[in-house]
Scaffold this motif. Structure first.
Motif, PDB file in Angstrom:
ATOM      1  N   HIS A 208       0.817  -1.214   0.000  1.00  0.00           N
ATOM      2  CA  HIS A 208       0.000   0.000   0.000  1.00  0.00           C
ATOM      3  C   HIS A 208       0.851   1.264   0.000  1.00  0.00           C
ATOM      4  O   HIS A 208       0.333   2.345  -0.232  1.00  0.00           O
ATOM      5  N   LYS A 209       2.135   1.133   0.314  1.00  0.00           N
ATOM      6  CA  LYS A 209       2.991   2.322   0.397  1.00  0.00           C
ATOM      7  C   LYS A 209       3.432   2.726  -1.012  1.00  0.00           C
ATOM      8  O   LYS A 209       4.414   2.231  -1.542  1.00  0.00           O
ATOM      9  N   MET A 210       2.650   3.646  -1.576  1.00  0.00           N
ATOM     10  CA  MET A 210       2.807   3.967  -2.992  1.00  0.00           C
ATOM     11  C   MET A 210       4.167   4.562  -3.339  1.00  0.00           C
ATOM     12  O   MET A 210       4.742   4.265  -4.385  1.00  0.00           O
ATOM     13  N   LYS A 211       4.673   5.411  -2.455  1.00  0.00           N
ATOM     14  CA  LYS A 211       5.957   6.065  -2.728  1.00  0.00           C
ATOM     15  C   LYS A 211       7.051   5.009  -2.912  1.00  0.00           C
ATOM     16  O   LYS A 211       7.864   5.067  -3.834  1.00  0.00           O
ATOM     17  N   MET A 212       7.049   4.017  -2.014  1.00  0.00           N
ATOM     18  CA  MET A 212       8.047   2.947  -2.083  1.00  0.00           C
ATOM     19  C   MET A 212       7.883   2.126  -3.358  1.00  0.00           C
ATOM     20  O   MET A 212       8.853   1.836  -4.058  1.00  0.00           O
ATOM     21  N   ILE A 213       6.642   1.755  -3.667  1.00  0.00           N
ATOM     22  CA  ILE A 213       6.371   0.914  -4.844  1.00  0.00           C
ATOM     23  C   ILE A 213       6.802   1.598  -6.132  1.00  0.00           C
ATOM     24  O   ILE A 213       7.425   0.991  -7.005  1.00  0.00           O
ATOM     25  N   MET A 214       6.479   2.867  -6.245  1.00  0.00           N
ATOM     26  CA  MET A 214       6.803   3.593  -7.478  1.00  0.00           C
ATOM     27  C   MET A 214       8.316   3.670  -7.696  1.00  0.00           C
ATOM     28  O   MET A 214       8.801   3.718  -8.811  1.00  0.00           O
ATOM     29  N   LYS A 215       9.062   3.679  -6.602  1.00  0.00           N
ATOM     30  CA  LYS A 215      10.519   3.756  -6.691  1.00  0.00           C
ATOM     31  C   LYS A 215      11.133   2.365  -6.914  1.00  0.00           C
ATOM     32  O   LYS A 215      12.126   2.195  -7.595  1.00  0.00           O
ATOM     33  N   LEU A 216      10.491   1.351  -6.321  1.00  0.00           N
ATOM     34  CA  LEU A 216      11.083   0.015  -6.221  1.00  0.00           C
ATOM     35  C   LEU A 216      10.729  -0.939  -7.358  1.00  0.00           C
ATOM     36  O   LEU A 216      11.580  -1.670  -7.854  1.00  0.00           O
ATOM     37  N   ALA A 217       9.458  -0.935  -7.772  1.00  0.00           N
ATOM     38  CA  ALA A 217       8.967  -1.986  -8.679  1.00  0.00           C
ATOM     39  C   ALA A 217       9.376  -1.770 -10.132  1.00  0.00           C
ATOM     40  O   ALA A 217       9.360  -0.655 -10.639  1.00  0.00           O
ATOM     41  N   ASP A 218       9.744  -2.877 -10.787  1.00  0.00           N
ATOM     42  CA  ASP A 218      10.024  -2.845 -12.226  1.00  0.00           C
ATOM     43  C   ASP A 218       8.720  -2.884 -13.007  1.00  0.00           C
ATOM     44  O   ASP A 218       8.612  -2.352 -14.105  1.00  0.00           O
ATOM     45  N   LYS A 219       7.734  -3.567 -12.404  1.00  0.00           N
ATOM     46  CA  LYS A 219       6.461  -3.773 -13.100  1.00  0.00           C
ATOM     47  C   LYS A 219       5.341  -3.793 -12.069  1.00  0.00           C
ATOM     48  O   LYS A 219       5.500  -4.381 -10.993  1.00  0.00           O
ATOM     49  N   ILE A 220       4.218  -3.150 -12.380  1.00  0.00           N
ATOM     50  CA  ILE A 220       3.109  -3.048 -11.432  1.00  0.00           C
ATOM     51  C   ILE A 220       1.809  -3.471 -12.108  1.00  0.00           C
ATOM     52  O   ILE A 220       1.533  -3.089 -13.248  1.00  0.00           O
ATOM     53  N   MET A 221       1.010  -4.261 -11.378  1.00  0.00           N
ATOM     54  CA  MET A 221      -0.357  -4.557 -11.829  1.00  0.00           C
ATOM     55  C   MET A 221      -1.315  -3.928 -10.830  1.00  0.00           C
ATOM     56  O   MET A 221      -1.090  -3.986  -9.616  1.00  0.00           O
ATOM     57  N   VAL A 222      -2.398  -3.336 -11.336  1.00  0.00           N
ATOM     58  CA  VAL A 222      -3.399  -2.722 -10.463  1.00  0.00           C
ATOM     59  C   VAL A 222      -4.695  -3.521 -10.543  1.00  0.00           C
ATOM     60  O   VAL A 222      -5.231  -3.758 -11.634  1.00  0.00           O
TER      61      VAL A 222
END
Length: 254
Positions: A208-222
């Motif tokens: 749920h921590k969007m700031k971390m995910i946006m920095k960390l993930a190579d690929k995201i599914m919503v």
């Protein structure tokens, strides 16, 4: 591609928790699944790890159909997962908790344990060595002799990582790994996930921590109401109108 789902669906009575989801987990990358509460994220994880059997659709691991396999068989293939709540043997030491993780890779039976056979002693040492190795990896050797119930919340999260790593996985599913810890600790766990990928382990997480995910993930599914509404890089997700409406700008609870 390491894992793939095709038209994956799960219904509970009249409720469709996951609906017709196609998704690929890229090998050697950090893959993330986001979405509002109740979007079907944990259910999706449970389908991939064999905890739930799909109502329809398929799950593939390295091209092999594993849709109906039980969790222990899937784990043996190299799939590990952590849960939102870290369940540890509170009265046992951190080291003993992690030793249990590698038992999946041993073949000793009750007979071996009762009579402490050569095989049992050899495997016991192997499990202990593996536990020490992963505790060093997650930077917890300083608390290995402490009771699991007495360590901090952040250290418990690291023990959960260590438990997953003790099974010698190729892919680790992390269910909200940074829930309930502060920003500094969150950063530490994000670094640990990057370190796992550097070691050749694929990571897939719900967060749920969007700031971390946006920095960390190579690929995201919503996911939203069990359906995939977007998939792509951080930039693509941040600029996706459907995502902004459903989650990022929609006042959804985090």
């Amino acid at each position: 591609m390491l894992m793939e789902t095709k038209k994956l669906t799960k219904q509970f009575g009249g409720l469709t928790a996951v609906n017709d989801v196609d998704f690929t987990i890229e090998k050697g990358k950090i893959n993330a699944i986001i979405g509002p509460n109740g979007a079907g994220k944990s259910t999706f994880f449970n389908l991939l790890s064999g905890t739930y059997t799909p109502s329809a659709g398929q799950v593939f691991y390295k091209g092999q159909d594993i849709t109906k396999r039980p969790p222990d068989k899937i784990a043996r293939l190299g799939v590990a997962r952590t849960f939102q709540t870290t369940h540890l043997f509170e009265e046992s030491t951190v080291l003993d908790n992690v030793i249990v993780g590698h038992r999946l890779r041993t073949s000793s039976n009750l007979w071996d344990a009762v009579f402490r056979t050569r095989r049992f002693k050899f495997e016991e040492k192997k499990c202990r060595d593996k536990a020490m190795e992963v505790l060093e990896f997650v930077e917890l050797t300083h608390v290995m002799d402490e009771q699991a119930g007495s360590i901090t919340q952040e250290e418990k999260k690291r023990v959960a990582f260590a438990l997953a790593l003790a099974t010698d996985p190729e892919v680790v599913f992390l269910d909200e790994p940074t829930a309930g810890i502060n920003p500094g600790e969150t950063e530490g766990l994000a670094s640990l996930m990057e370190k796992m990928v550097q070691r050749g382990i694929t990571v897939c997480l719900i967060e749920h921590k969007m700031k971390m995910i946006m920095k960390l993930a190579d690929k995201i599914m919503v996911l939203n109401y069990g359906e995939k509404i977007a998939e792509g890089t951080s930039e693509e997700i941040m600029n996706n109108q459907a995502v902004i409406e459903a989650y990022l700008g929609g006042g959804a609870s985090a």
